[in-house]
Design a protein around this motif. Structure first.
Motif, PDB file in Angstrom:
ATOM      1  N   GLU A  45      -3.515   3.657 -10.633  1.00  0.00           N
ATOM      2  CA  GLU A  45      -2.818   2.671  -9.818  1.00  0.00           C
ATOM      3  C   GLU A  45      -2.255   3.301  -8.550  1.00  0.00           C
ATOM      4  N   ASP A 155       3.750  -8.696  -8.766  1.00  0.00           N
ATOM      5  CA  ASP A 155       2.683  -8.987  -9.716  1.00  0.00           C
ATOM      6  C   ASP A 155       3.275  -9.547 -10.995  1.00  0.00           C
ATOM      7  N   SER A 157       2.550  -9.720 -15.505  1.00  0.00           N
ATOM      8  CA  SER A 157       1.829  -9.216 -16.672  1.00  0.00           C
ATOM      9  C   SER A 157       2.079 -10.199 -17.806  1.00  0.00           C
ATOM     10  N   GLY A 405      -1.449  -5.776 -19.391  1.00  0.00           N
ATOM     11  CA  GLY A 405      -1.561  -4.369 -19.039  1.00  0.00           C
ATOM     12  C   GLY A 405      -2.144  -3.511 -20.145  1.00  0.00           C
ATOM     13  N   THR A 450       6.784  -7.110 -11.719  1.00  0.00           N
ATOM     14  CA  THR A 450       7.315  -6.058 -10.862  1.00  0.00           C
ATOM     15  C   THR A 450       7.793  -6.696  -9.572  1.00  0.00           C
ATOM     16  N   GLN A 480      -4.895  -5.571  -4.060  1.00  0.00           N
ATOM     17  CA  GLN A 480      -4.462  -5.382  -5.442  1.00  0.00           C
ATOM     18  C   GLN A 480      -5.349  -6.173  -6.394  1.00  0.00           C
ATOM     19  N   TYR A 485      -6.400  -4.193 -11.371  1.00  0.00           N
ATOM     20  CA  TYR A 485      -5.494  -3.449 -12.250  1.00  0.00           C
ATOM     21  C   TYR A 485      -4.336  -4.307 -12.723  1.00  0.00           C
ATOM     22  N   ARG A 486      -3.705  -5.030 -11.818  1.00  0.00           N
ATOM     23  CA  ARG A 486      -2.587  -5.909 -12.169  1.00  0.00           C
ATOM     24  C   ARG A 486      -2.845  -7.316 -11.645  1.00  0.00           C
TER      25      ARG A 486
END
Length: 578
Positions: A45, A155, A157, A405, A450, A480, A485-486
């Motif tokens: 990341e 972001d 999750s 995640g 986040t 992103q 990834y997120r």
């Protein structure tokens, strides 16, 4: 807002003061205002964020340079708190939503209201929970829609149900992947999302729109072992659909089939020991309108409500869509309060109470000897110092409620079985045909997020806010999302770029879009509610170490801890900062 002069001495001070000497030689930095960015990240990341910062440094017209400094996740909070308490903290920094109230009360976070008012930030393109998750009144301890903003979302999750497909198939369970609206086409001979037809799977019946179907009907503890022939093959039809949420009954039934204590046909060496584990009561309680704590006045007067016995109903609009409450979330009303509905609104059927939902959750892991189901490992006796995710990776648990995640580590760690994700279970009551849904709760789980805070002591607050805005609502969201990834907080990017990137890469899970669908209704978890976890520890510690695995009843649990929890909740408003 006072504009800060863009002089090279500021850049030098940031580099020397925070030990980022490697970036001081970058020619892009010359003559620009340096904004130091801290974030927790693993190596993969961190590389993504470096590229995001690099794009900004090369393309922004504001003469700003992002000095990105990744920090290890395990030590991030302590490192950040020491820096933010000092005179040399980062200008912009990541914070998990659970730390928003704590850091706002400590004075680390700049109030962003005036900055947002002068910007073109578009909250309508973000998930609903972004509307209130980062709002806070430190004096009242509220998070109302008119409270101040102390961080911008970066972001989310979300959660879904991870499942071990291999152990299901070994027990004769057919796995299909069909959305509810596509069931008719599938039953007519069409293919599911994995390219399978009923014929190729050996299914001869008309498959109902259920998360888990078996010929023997199950209801709340009334379990019957699947039918096996003399050759050890399952003769009973069992079908798991990974696109439709299971009911509470269905997931308990399936969990028993995948738990050795119930099913002697599970192999000790290769099959799971337990069928289902979840650390969280959220989808059980929120799905029927319950909660663990509620602000009874909207002025920070919180009350412990995990044992509330009020029955509620979902509120719908005239077109059949969900009505929204003051936070933009799905609206529930207490049974009997239909007179409070506005024109065109109507209430659904009566749902179980929060108390009943919580009791159902507790019994998953409580041993059978104490009135539980015993389909989950015990928190203290079995999991201990280990983690629930390790129990899934090792093949000990067949189904696990986990966060989006987790997919990254699962891709690397799971080698011995096939896996995917399915929707979280939801309360359902069927009609007499056991197919038609008569009453249904809300499909919902928690989401972490986040945020991006601007340090209250920063010397470059205007520039720092522009960096936070770029990361929250700018091209950084596209970069992103493309990394996969997120989940970005921009809805369209999450539903398109994020999903598409993972599909193109061939990464598991195939059902990764369920994580973005879950973000529509997801809420911040209970560790976000207050400035610290003291109120949670008051009841959760004994719950997890005693009541989820001993002979004490749910009534005894609430009798022992309700008053103590309410006392802690009252102190948050009375004391200001705890």
């Amino acid at each position: 807002m006072k504009k800060i002069a863009k002089i090279s001495t500021i850049a030098l001070a940031c580099c020397v003061g925070l030990g980022a000497l490697a970036g001081c030689g970058d020619p892009l930095k010359k003559g620009k205002t340096v904004v130091t960015l801290w974030g927790y990240a693993d190596e993969e990341e961190a590389d993504t964020v470096r590229s995001i910062a690099q794009w900004y440094n090369e393309n922004n017209q504001d003469e700003i340079y992002i000095d990105y400094q990744p920090k290890p996740g395990g030590a991030y909070v302590s490192l950040a708190e020491r820096a933010l308490d000092s005179s040399r903290g980062p200008d912009v920094f990541y914070l998990g939503d659970r730390y928003l109230k704590r850091w706002a009360k400590r004075g680390y976070l700049e109030n962003l209201d005036s900055y947002i008012a002068e910007s073109d930030l578009d909250y309508t393109q973000m998930w609903t929970s972004s509307q209130y998750r980062w709002r806070y009144d430190p004096k009242k301890n509220t998070n109302n829609m008119d409270d101040s903003v102390y961080a911008l979302p970066k972001d989310v999750s979300t959660t879904a149900l991870y499942y071990n497909a291999s152990v299901m198939e070994r027990q004769g369970i057919k796995i299909i992947s069909v959305n509810e609206e596509d069931m008719a086409a599938f039953n007519a001979g069409g293919k599911d999302r994995n390219g399978n037809t009923k014929a190729s799977l050996g299914i001869e019946m008309t498959v109902p729109a259920k998360g888990f179907y078996r010929e023997q009907n199950y209801k709340n503890g009334n379990f019957t072992t699947p039918q096996y022939g003399l050759n050890g093959k399952v003769t009973e039809t069992m079908i798991f659909n990974n696109r439709i949420a299971m009911s509470w009954d269905e997931i308990e039934d399936l969990a028993m089939i995948l738990t050795r204590a119930y099913n002697p046909n599970l192999d000790v060496q290769n099959d799971t020991q337990w069928g289902y584990y979840t650390e969280w009561w959220f989808n059980y309680g929120w799905g029927i309108g319950g909660d663990c704590a509620v602000d009874t006045t909207g002025e920070g007067d919180w009350e412990f409500s995990l044992g509330d016995k009020t029955h509620k109903r979902i509120v719908y609009n005239a077109d059949g869509s969900y009505a929204a409450d003051d936070h933009g979330r799905v609206k529930f009303i207490a049974d009997g309060e239909e007179g409070s509905l506005t024109d065109g609104q109507y209430a659904g059927n009566v749902l179980p109470s929060q108390y009943e939902a919580f009791d159902r959750f507790i019994k998953l892991g409580k041993p059978q000897a104490y009135g539980g189901l015993g389909v989950a490992p015990r928190v203290k006796a079995d999991i201990g110092l280990s983690t629930s995710t390790s129990f899934f990776v090792s093949g000990s648990v067949a189904m696990l409620v986990g966060e989006s995640g987790n997919t990254v580590s699962f891709r690397k760690a799971i080698k011995n079985f096939d896996w995917d994700v399915a929707p979280l279970p939801v309360y359902k009551e069927y009609d007499r045909d056991n197919v038609t849904v008569k009453t249904k709760g809300l499909e919902i789980g928690h989401s972490g997020s986040t945020g991006l805070g601007v340090w209250s002591k920063s010397k470059v607050k205007d520039e720092a806010f522009k960096v936070a805005l770029y990361l929250s609502d700018g091209y950084a969201q596209t970069l992103q999302a493309q990394n996969g990834y997120r989940i970005p907080n921009n809805i369209l990017l999450a539903e398109n770029e994020y999903i598409q990137k993972n599909v193109e890469s061939g990464n598991k899970p195939k059902n990764i879009d369920l994580f973005t669908k879950a973000a529509v209704t997801a809420r911040p978890a209970d560790w976000w509610y207050m400035p610290d976890n003291l109120w949670i520890d008051t009841w959760a510690t004994p719950l997890n170490t005693q009541y989820r695995e001993n002979d004490k009843t749910t009534d005894e649990f609430f009798a022992a801890y309700t008053d103590a929890t309410n006392e802690v909740l009252r102190n948050y408003k009375q004391q200001g900062w705890v």
